[in-house]
Design a protein around this motif. Structure first.
Motif, mmCIF file in Angstrom:
data_model
loop_
_atom_site.group_PDB
_atom_site.id
_atom_site.type_symbol
_atom_site.label_atom_id
_atom_site.label_comp_id
_atom_site.label_asym_id
_atom_site.label_seq_id
_atom_site.Cartn_x
_atom_site.Cartn_y
_atom_site.Cartn_z
ATOM 1 N N UNK A 51 33.110 -29.785 11.830
ATOM 2 C CA UNK A 51 33.405 -29.391 10.457
ATOM 3 C C UNK A 51 34.143 -28.057 10.334
ATOM 4 N N UNK A 52 34.599 -27.498 11.436
ATOM 5 C CA UNK A 52 35.423 -26.283 11.444
ATOM 6 C C UNK A 52 36.684 -26.558 12.262
ATOM 7 N N UNK A 53 37.787 -25.928 11.868
ATOM 8 C CA UNK A 53 39.010 -25.969 12.676
ATOM 9 C C UNK A 53 39.148 -24.696 13.505
ATOM 10 N N UNK A 54 38.565 -23.609 13.026
ATOM 11 C CA UNK A 54 38.496 -22.349 13.758
ATOM 12 C C UNK A 54 37.221 -21.652 13.295
ATOM 13 N N UNK A 55 36.766 -20.668 14.069
ATOM 14 C CA UNK A 55 35.534 -19.968 13.728
ATOM 15 C C UNK A 55 35.816 -18.471 13.658
ATOM 16 N N UNK A 56 35.538 -17.877 12.498
ATOM 17 C CA UNK A 56 35.744 -16.449 12.289
ATOM 18 C C UNK A 56 34.415 -15.818 11.898
#
Length: 121
Positions: free
Chosen positions: A112-117
């Motif tokens: 459910x994420x494309x990148x994690x910040x």
């Protein structure tokens, strides 16, 4: 005509012995990990992986627990959940051997994420 026959045969073999999702998206997803401030230590599923920023592949069929940590800041925890993608199941119905491959590899799923910040306070 001979080239068309070869291409058709290749498509039949690929869709018969490999799942559609496995062919097109694979069983893992490479994620970009960043943080504010940068250089935070990232732990994924209880394994320290590195300092931000970096990229790392995550298995699509698993949920993941991400921990951002940096001295002087409060830890940040992010849960990444897997989601079933019904479109792949629909496509795999047409090839009898395709759906077990996608099921076993986990390619039917997405994260459910494309990148994690991670924002540390």
């Amino acid at each position: 005509m001979k080239n068309l026959s070869c291409v058709t045969s290749l498509i039949i073999v690929c869709t018969t012995f490999f799942g559609c999702a496995t062919i097109f998206q694979g069983s893992s997803k490479t994620m970009q990990f960043t943080s504010d401030p940068p250089d935070a230590i990232v732990t994924i599923d209880n394994n320290q992986i590195g300092k931000t920023p970096f990229s790392y592949p995550l298995k699509r069929k698993d949920n993941h627990l991400i921990l951002f940590r940096k001295e002087g800041y409060k830890d940040r925890i992010i849960n990444i959940q897997m989601e079933f993608q019904y479109g792949w199941l629909f496509l795999d119905i047409f090839a009898i051997y395709a759906w077990p491959v996608d099921l076993i590899t986990g390619a039917w799923y997405d994260l459910d994420y494309d990148f994690v910040h991670g924002i540390l306070e």
